[in-house]
Design a protein around this motif. Structure first.
Motif, PDB file in Angstrom:
ATOM      1  N   ASP A  50       0.827  -1.218   0.000  1.00  0.00           N
ATOM      2  CA  ASP A  50       0.000   0.000   0.000  1.00  0.00           C
ATOM      3  C   ASP A  50       0.857   1.262   0.000  1.00  0.00           C
ATOM      4  O   ASP A  50       0.565   2.252   0.685  1.00  0.00           O
ATOM      5  CB  ASP A  50      -0.937   0.015   1.218  1.00  0.00           C
ATOM      6  N   GLY A  51       1.958   1.211  -0.776  1.00  0.00           N
ATOM      7  CA  GLY A  51       2.820   2.378  -0.918  1.00  0.00           C
ATOM      8  C   GLY A  51       3.802   2.605   0.207  1.00  0.00           C
ATOM      9  O   GLY A  51       4.586   3.563   0.167  1.00  0.00           O
ATOM     10  N   LYS A  52       3.809   1.749   1.234  1.00  0.00           N
ATOM     11  CA  LYS A  52       4.723   1.899   2.358  1.00  0.00           C
ATOM     12  C   LYS A  52       5.789   0.799   2.336  1.00  0.00           C
ATOM     13  O   LYS A  52       5.461  -0.376   2.161  1.00  0.00           O
ATOM     14  CB  LYS A  52       3.956   1.855   3.678  1.00  0.00           C
ATOM     15  N   THR A  53       7.039   1.190   2.498  1.00  0.00           N
ATOM     16  CA  THR A  53       8.139   0.230   2.510  1.00  0.00           C
ATOM     17  C   THR A  53       8.059  -0.655   3.750  1.00  0.00           C
ATOM     18  O   THR A  53       7.908  -0.160   4.867  1.00  0.00           O
ATOM     19  CB  THR A  53       9.495   0.955   2.477  1.00  0.00           C
ATOM     20  N   VAL A  54       8.151  -1.975   3.518  1.00  0.00           N
ATOM     21  CA  VAL A  54       8.076  -2.942   4.617  1.00  0.00           C
ATOM     22  C   VAL A  54       9.463  -3.437   5.001  1.00  0.00           C
ATOM     23  O   VAL A  54       9.818  -3.473   6.182  1.00  0.00           O
ATOM     24  CB  VAL A  54       7.177  -4.134   4.229  1.00  0.00           C
TER      25      VAL A  54
ATOM     26  N   GLY B 264       0.505 -10.821  -5.565  1.00  0.00           N
ATOM     27  CA  GLY B 264      -0.619 -10.561  -4.670  1.00  0.00           C
ATOM     28  C   GLY B 264      -0.780  -9.065  -4.487  1.00  0.00           C
ATOM     29  O   GLY B 264      -0.766  -8.289  -5.444  1.00  0.00           O
ATOM     30  N   LYS B 265      -0.915  -8.616  -3.238  1.00  0.00           N
ATOM     31  CA  LYS B 265      -1.049  -7.180  -2.968  1.00  0.00           C
ATOM     32  C   LYS B 265       0.283  -6.515  -2.652  1.00  0.00           C
ATOM     33  O   LYS B 265       0.335  -5.335  -2.322  1.00  0.00           O
ATOM     34  CB  LYS B 265      -2.016  -6.973  -1.797  1.00  0.00           C
ATOM     35  N   TYR B 266       1.368  -7.272  -2.788  1.00  0.00           N
ATOM     36  CA  TYR B 266       2.702  -6.745  -2.487  1.00  0.00           C
ATOM     37  C   TYR B 266       3.412  -6.288  -3.756  1.00  0.00           C
ATOM     38  O   TYR B 266       3.141  -6.791  -4.853  1.00  0.00           O
ATOM     39  CB  TYR B 266       3.563  -7.810  -1.801  1.00  0.00           C
ATOM     40  N   LYS B 267       4.344  -5.367  -3.580  1.00  0.00           N
ATOM     41  CA  LYS B 267       5.219  -4.929  -4.665  1.00  0.00           C
ATOM     42  C   LYS B 267       6.667  -5.055  -4.211  1.00  0.00           C
ATOM     43  O   LYS B 267       6.998  -4.797  -3.051  1.00  0.00           O
ATOM     44  CB  LYS B 267       4.925  -3.485  -5.069  1.00  0.00           C
ATOM     45  N   LEU B 268       7.519  -5.483  -5.148  1.00  0.00           N
ATOM     46  CA  LEU B 268       8.951  -5.608  -4.890  1.00  0.00           C
ATOM     47  C   LEU B 268       9.679  -4.788  -5.946  1.00  0.00           C
ATOM     48  O   LEU B 268       9.616  -5.098  -7.136  1.00  0.00           O
ATOM     49  CB  LEU B 268       9.395  -7.070  -4.949  1.00  0.00           C
ATOM     50  N   ASN B 269      10.364  -3.741  -5.507  1.00  0.00           N
ATOM     51  CA  ASN B 269      11.103  -2.884  -6.426  1.00  0.00           C
ATOM     52  C   ASN B 269      12.535  -3.397  -6.542  1.00  0.00           C
ATOM     53  O   ASN B 269      13.232  -3.563  -5.537  1.00  0.00           O
ATOM     54  CB  ASN B 269      11.088  -1.442  -5.927  1.00  0.00           C
ATOM     55  N   TYR B 270      12.967  -3.648  -7.792  1.00  0.00           N
ATOM     56  CA  TYR B 270      14.324  -4.170  -8.026  1.00  0.00           C
ATOM     57  C   TYR B 270      15.292  -3.008  -8.133  1.00  0.00           C
ATOM     58  O   TYR B 270      15.159  -2.134  -8.996  1.00  0.00           O
ATOM     59  CB  TYR B 270      14.353  -5.007  -9.295  1.00  0.00           C
TER      60      TYR B 270
END
Length: 229
Positions: A9-13, A86-92
């Motif tokens: 949701d736009g926040k870094t985990v 899923g609902k996650y994003k991973l920025n390379y």
């Protein structure tokens, strides 16, 4: 070192360094990157890193894997790519190696005699006949350790020296393999395409395979011989 930045949701985990050859992504606890979401399969995807290059492969997940909004099976990762699972994003993020500037004393040593004289303080008398600087020794010859020779097709007989640490073979989006040079020898790894390459008549899996003198590879219908020099 390259890394993946996980966000929700736009926040870094969390950030994950790609510090080993295979990074597993999925819902199961045993994965290197565990994503707790019902849309994520138990074993969802894997990131394969060879030297400075990384490749993403979907492991037959139920809901698929996207890169920059498009579903993929296997693909090369480039700086700034966004993986969606899923609902996650991973920025390379790929960190480039910055060449360091030479130290001050190294630059001084490399100056020509005339330039060195001009750089002296005015109150110091420069030598009238500076000793000539001997030419630098010739660069050492790089010995090629291995090569491949094409055995059929339009370029049959052509040789390719494996002088790089990583040599890419094939056609992106169709079938791609890489040959890596390591201290232990040369290895081939399948990284893209539904059909892995064939080594000595045997279809390869996803693991790196050591190459031996006079091994026969087949990729995109082209046969080639690996040999040591």
């Amino acid at each position: 070192m390259s890394k993946l930045i996980l966000s929700l949701d736009g926040k870094t985990v969390r950030e994950y360094e790609l510090d080993k050859e295979r990074i597993l992504i999925g819902r199961k606890p045993g994965n290197d990157i565990q994503l707790d979401n019902v849309a994520v399969s138990g074993d969802h995807a894997v990131v394969i890193t060879i030297l400075n290059d990384s490749f993403l492969e979907d492991l037959g997940s139920t809901n698929g894997t996207k890169v920059n909004g498009k579903f993929i099976k296997k693909c090369f990762l480039q700086r700034g790519d966004v993986i969606e699972i899923g609902k996650y994003k991973l920025n390379y993020v790929r960190e480039e190696v910055v060449k360091k500037q030479p130290r001050e004393f190294e630059r001084t040593v490399m100056m020509k005699p005339a330039a060195a004289v001009a750089a002296l303080p005015s109150q110091v008398e420069a030598p009238r006949d500076p000793a000539p600087v001997p030419p630098p020794p010739p660069a050492p010859t790089v010995k090629v350790g291995a090569a491949i020779q094409l055995l059929n097709g339009p370029a049959a007989g052509r040789e390719l020296d494996l002088v790089k640490n990583l040599t890419t073979l094939g056609k992106p989006g169709v079938q791609v393999a890489v040959i890596t040079r390591r201290p232990q020898g040369y290895f081939i790894t399948h990284v893209e395409g539904p059909k892995p390459p064939v080594l000595n008549g045997r279809t390869l899996d996803l693991q790196p395979h050591a190459l031996r003198d006079h091994d026969i590879l087949e990729l995109l219908g082209i046969k080639m011989e690996f040999f040591l020099k």
